[in-house]
Write an enzyme that holds these catalytic residues in place. Structure first.
Site, PDB file in Angstrom:
ATOM      1  N   ASP A  72       0.778  -1.247   0.000  1.00 25.74           N
ATOM      2  CA  ASP A  72       0.000   0.000   0.000  1.00 25.74           C
ATOM      3  C   ASP A  72       0.806   1.292   0.000  1.00 25.74           C
ATOM      4  O   ASP A  72       0.474   2.227  -0.707  1.00 25.74           O
ATOM      5  CB  ASP A  72      -0.934   0.031   1.213  1.00 25.74           C
ATOM      6  CG  ASP A  72      -1.843  -1.185   1.317  1.00 25.74           C
ATOM      7  OD1 ASP A  72      -1.792  -2.056   0.437  1.00 25.74           O
ATOM      8  OD2 ASP A  72      -2.607  -1.252   2.282  1.00 25.74           O
ATOM      9  N   GLU A 124       3.131  -9.532  11.361  1.00 31.19           N
ATOM     10  CA  GLU A 124       2.764  -9.070  10.018  1.00 31.19           C
ATOM     11  C   GLU A 124       4.044  -8.772   9.211  1.00 31.19           C
ATOM     12  O   GLU A 124       4.140  -9.147   8.045  1.00 31.19           O
ATOM     13  CB  GLU A 124       1.888  -7.817  10.150  1.00 31.19           C
ATOM     14  CG  GLU A 124       1.183  -7.399   8.872  1.00 31.19           C
ATOM     15  CD  GLU A 124       0.290  -6.183   9.096  1.00 31.19           C
ATOM     16  OE1 GLU A 124       0.297  -5.608  10.210  1.00 31.19           O
ATOM     17  OE2 GLU A 124      -0.411  -5.790   8.134  1.00 31.19           O
TER      18      GLU A 124
HETATM   19  C1  2M8 Z   1      -2.772  -4.307   4.047  1.00 28.87           C
HETATM   20  O1  2M8 Z   1      -3.723  -3.504   3.351  1.00 28.87           O
HETATM   21  C2  2M8 Z   1      -4.956  -3.097   3.953  1.00 28.87           C
HETATM   22  C3  2M8 Z   1      -5.802  -2.509   2.833  1.00 28.87           C
HETATM   23  O2  2M8 Z   1      -6.067  -3.528   1.889  1.00 28.87           O
HETATM   24  C4  2M8 Z   1      -4.769  -2.083   5.073  1.00 28.87           C
HETATM   25  O3  2M8 Z   1      -3.649  -1.641   5.340  1.00 28.87           O
HETATM   26  O4  2M8 Z   1      -5.770  -1.743   5.709  1.00 28.87           O
HETATM   27  C5  2M8 Z   1      -1.741  -4.772   3.002  1.00 28.87           C
HETATM   28  O5  2M8 Z   1      -0.594  -5.299   3.630  1.00 28.87           O
HETATM   29  C6  2M8 Z   1      -2.372  -5.784   2.065  1.00 28.87           C
HETATM   30  O6  2M8 Z   1      -1.412  -6.330   1.213  1.00 28.87           O
HETATM   31  C7  2M8 Z   1      -3.072  -6.904   2.830  1.00 28.87           C
HETATM   32  O7  2M8 Z   1      -3.766  -7.723   1.929  1.00 28.87           O
HETATM   33  C8  2M8 Z   1      -4.047  -6.360   3.878  1.00 28.87           C
HETATM   34  C9  2M8 Z   1      -4.613  -7.440   4.790  1.00 28.87           C
HETATM   35  O8  2M8 Z   1      -3.574  -8.230   5.326  1.00 28.87           O
HETATM   36  O9  2M8 Z   1      -3.381  -5.402   4.708  1.00 28.87           O
END
Ligand code: 2M8
Length: 404
Positions: free
Chosen positions: A150, A376
């Site tokens: 992101d 994470e």
């Molecule tokens: C992160 O993205 C989400 C939005 O999609 C967020 O930050 O709220 C990213 O690391 C993405 O790659 C990942 O799929 C998601 C859920 O783990 O988190």
């Protein structure tokens, strides 16, 4: 001792797995594919259900939504169903699903499952081709969230060029679960929400000619090509013609060469709006190593070994160039090492003749996941866990590497 399987059990919601109970309380598209890859060793049945639950939310145009919302948790994540006015988000995520479907089938052969998922996966790839692919032959993304990475520096200049920002109220429930120094800033969220709102208000129809964020990303396209290779194998298993998928994989692989940067020694993202290649080395630019026929495999191996990614000398593979001014060891996709990209690069190293390094990276991935309580992401220099803990794809991919 709590195991990786315990993490997947904790985060299981009966039909799918959430990335983490606090920070990410819904089903995410590419997370579910990575999760299914680990889940196949715990319960092939659950792995199949994980993927088929996501496929149930496929849009009529073929897209697989970025997020399938749990409506009972809508206040716990922003933007949720209330923002989208729908039970799924209109954006997409990287296309790793056919890879997962094939691996799930390999764990416990099930032609009925393959037969059910194949048409959905074909429709998903068709969406990428019909709605997102231009003359270059590469699919473009319309939001940083679609990249999966992101706040990558790839998006800095394209976002800076957008004068507008979101005018609604910005909720940040994410900051209850992860430090602000490890998450995107409010200024970035303002741009993210502006773009999501604009895309939503054009019915997510990909027809907004003036839409200000359109980029071709090497990781998204490498996964698309790899998934076409997986679809070719699935087609073969079903007695169908694999050739269209093989041809598509070859043409995406060839088109990736337009993202090669000799200065960087990696692939990079191209901003379609400004026609600029982004001047940054990120792990996304190395991921094309997962393709057997990628032209610059030797250069990618050299980039991994060199000072920018320091394979074997830091924890896993950093998400951004260790030597860049923009590198930050704790900040999300701007430096920390992630377990999904490590898993992909284990495959890439193996594929290009570096089995010993692949095994070392796999062993390090398993060890760090267990020792740091399935974080994470981690600081590549200190190994310190960052972001949320007991994160599903970290647990799932550690299981997969341990089982191989
Ligand atoms: C992160 O993205 C989400 C939005 O999609 C967020 O930050 O709220 C990213 O690391 C993405 O790659 C990942 O799929 C998601 C859920 O783990 O988190």
């Amino acid at each position: 001792m709590s195991t990786a399987a315990d993490v997947l059990n904790e985060n299981w919601r009966g039909t799918h797995t959430v990335p983490s109970g606090g920070l990410y309380p819904h089903q995410w598209s590419w997370d579910s594919a990575f999760i299914a890859i680990g889940l196949r060793h715990v319960s092939p049945k659950r792995a199949r259900l994980e993927l088929e639950t996501l496929l149930k939310s496929q849009w009529p145009d073929g897209r697989l939504p970025q997020i399938v919302f749990d409506l009972s948790r809508d206040n716990d994540y922003f933007p949720g169903a209330a923002f989208w006015g729908a039970s799924t988000a209109g954006l997409i995520q990287p296309p790793n699903h056919a890879i997962a479907a094939l691996l799930v089938h390999e764990a416990e052969p099930d032609l009925a499952f393959l037969g059910r998922v194949y048409p959905h996966l074909v429709a998903w790839h068709h969406y990428l081709l019909a709605r997102r692919t231009g003359e270059s032959g590469l699919a473009h993304i319309v939001h940083p969230w679609e990249s999966g990475l992101d706040n990558s520096p790839y998006w800095d200049a394209p976002l800076a060029a957008i004068g507008e920002t979101y005018r609604g109220e910005l909720a940040r429930p994410d900051l209850l679960h992860a430090a602000a120094t490890e998450r995107p800033s409010n200024a970035e969220y303002g741009k993210y929400l502006y773009l999501a709102e604009r895309y939503r208000d054009h019915d997510c129809d990909d027809e907004d000619a003036e839409y200000p964020f359109r980029l071709e990303d090497p990781l998204v396209n490498a996964l698309w090509a790899k998934s076409e290779l997986a679809l070719a194998q699935i087609a073969r298993a079903l007695g169908l013609d694999p050739a269209p998928h093989e041809h598509r994989a070859a043409s995406i692989t060839a088109a990736l060469e337009t993202l090669w940067s000799p200065e960087l020694g990696t692939y990079t993202a191209r901003d379609i709006v400004s026609a600029q290649l982004q001047p940054y080395r990120t792990v996304a630019g190395i991921i094309p190593l997962i393709l057997p026929d990628i032209a610059h495999a030797a250069d990618l191996l050299a980039a991994l070994d060199g000072p920018h990614f320091a394979l074997g000398r830091v924890a896993l593979v950093p998400s951004h160039d260790l030597t860049a001014d923009t590198f930050d060891a704790s900040l999300y996709w701007r430096g920390p090492s992630w377990f999904n990209t490590a898993w992909l690069l284990v495959d890439g190293l193996e594929l290009h003749g570096r089995s010993r390094d692949a095994a070392a990276l796999a062993a390090q991935t398993i060890e760090l996941a267990e020792r740091c309580d399935y974080p994470e992401y981690i600081d590549p220099h200190s190994d310190a866990p960052r972001g949320t803990r007991r994160f599903s794809w970290t647990a799932a991919l550690a299981i997969d590497l341990a089982e191989r």
